[in-house]
Design a protein around this motif. Structure first.
Motif, PDB file in Angstrom:
ATOM      1  N   LEU A  63       0.833  -1.211   0.000  1.00 50.68           N
ATOM      2  CA  LEU A  63       0.000   0.000   0.000  1.00 50.68           C
ATOM      3  C   LEU A  63       0.862   1.254   0.000  1.00 50.68           C
ATOM      4  O   LEU A  63       0.546   2.227  -0.690  1.00 50.68           O
ATOM      5  CB  LEU A  63      -0.947  -0.004   1.208  1.00 50.68           C
ATOM      6  N   ASP A  64       1.956   1.245   0.766  1.00 52.92           N
ATOM      7  CA  ASP A  64       2.854   2.402   0.768  1.00 52.92           C
ATOM      8  C   ASP A  64       3.521   2.579  -0.599  1.00 52.92           C
ATOM      9  O   ASP A  64       3.715   3.700  -1.069  1.00 52.92           O
ATOM     10  CB  ASP A  64       3.920   2.268   1.859  1.00 52.92           C
ATOM     11  N   LYS A  68       3.131   5.851  -2.989  1.00 51.42           N
ATOM     12  CA  LYS A  68       4.301   6.534  -3.549  1.00 51.42           C
ATOM     13  C   LYS A  68       4.159   6.681  -5.069  1.00 51.42           C
ATOM     14  O   LYS A  68       4.448   7.739  -5.632  1.00 51.42           O
ATOM     15  CB  LYS A  68       5.556   5.741  -3.192  1.00 51.42           C
ATOM     16  N   LEU A  69       3.693   5.621  -5.726  1.00 56.13           N
ATOM     17  CA  LEU A  69       3.494   5.687  -7.181  1.00 56.13           C
ATOM     18  C   LEU A  69       2.427   6.709  -7.549  1.00 56.13           C
ATOM     19  O   LEU A  69       2.600   7.477  -8.501  1.00 56.13           O
ATOM     20  CB  LEU A  69       3.105   4.314  -7.724  1.00 56.13           C
ATOM     21  N   ALA A  76      -0.935   3.525 -13.474  1.00 55.62           N
ATOM     22  CA  ALA A  76      -0.996   2.078 -13.682  1.00 55.62           C
ATOM     23  C   ALA A  76      -2.198   1.499 -12.944  1.00 55.62           C
ATOM     24  O   ALA A  76      -2.535   1.941 -11.845  1.00 55.62           O
ATOM     25  CB  ALA A  76       0.288   1.413 -13.190  1.00 55.62           C
ATOM     26  N   GLN A  77      -2.838   0.524 -13.561  1.00 53.24           N
ATOM     27  CA  GLN A  77      -3.939  -0.190 -12.897  1.00 53.24           C
ATOM     28  C   GLN A  77      -3.318  -1.126 -11.876  1.00 53.24           C
ATOM     29  O   GLN A  77      -2.426  -1.897 -12.205  1.00 53.24           O
ATOM     30  CB  GLN A  77      -4.753  -0.992 -13.912  1.00 53.24           C
ATOM     31  N   VAL A  78      -3.775  -1.044 -10.625  1.00 54.86           N
ATOM     32  CA  VAL A  78      -3.183  -1.842  -9.555  1.00 54.86           C
ATOM     33  C   VAL A  78      -4.208  -2.824  -8.996  1.00 54.86           C
ATOM     34  O   VAL A  78      -5.334  -2.447  -8.676  1.00 54.86           O
ATOM     35  CB  VAL A  78      -2.654  -0.937  -8.419  1.00 54.86           C
ATOM     36  N   LYS A  95      -9.014   4.076  -1.832  1.00 54.48           N
ATOM     37  CA  LYS A  95      -8.591   5.473  -1.896  1.00 54.48           C
ATOM     38  C   LYS A  95      -7.409   5.669  -2.845  1.00 54.48           C
ATOM     39  O   LYS A  95      -7.240   6.731  -3.430  1.00 54.48           O
ATOM     40  CB  LYS A  95      -8.231   5.999  -0.505  1.00 54.48           C
ATOM     41  N   LEU A  96      -6.606   4.614  -2.992  1.00 55.66           N
ATOM     42  CA  LEU A  96      -5.436   4.673  -3.892  1.00 55.66           C
ATOM     43  C   LEU A  96      -5.782   4.177  -5.300  1.00 55.66           C
ATOM     44  O   LEU A  96      -4.904   3.949  -6.113  1.00 55.66           O
ATOM     45  CB  LEU A  96      -4.286   3.845  -3.311  1.00 55.66           C
TER      46      LEU A  96
END
Length: 99
Positions: A63-64, A68-69, A76-78, A95-96
């Motif tokens: 998650l960190d 950062k990304l 990018a799709q994560v 949220k990210l």
């Protein structure tokens, strides 16, 4: 397109490589690494469009890493991979902009 699998357990990387029909989704390069630090280097060099990441990684958590990304402008799709059932992880992932 390129994909990156990030997990500190080699068997998870192997399973992800085998189970997903990458070419079906237009992905012709599948990269992998076992830490967030390695991932940051690979992402800078290869610019994968899709990232599969474990949440629990040595050093910087998944998650960190994604935070950062996102702060650096990555779109990018994560997709996060985890066995954790903690709802706080899911909330932060949403949220990210992760799935």
């Amino acid at each position: 397109m390129k994909a990156l699998i990030i997990d500190d357990e080699p068997h998870v990387i192997t399973v992800a490589r085998i189970l997903v029909t990458w070419e079906r989704f237009g992905i012709h390069t599948v990269l992998s690494c076992s830490s967030s630090e390695e991932a940051l280097d690979l992402i800078a060099q290869e610019s994968p469009q899709i990232i599969l990441s474990d949440i629990n990684l040595p050093g910087l958590s998944g998650l960190d890493l994604i935070e950062k990304l996102r702060n650096s402008g990555s779109t990018a799709q994560v997709i996060l991979i985890t066995a954790y059932s903690d709802f706080a992880f899911a909330q932060r992932a949403v949220k990210l902009d992760c799935v």
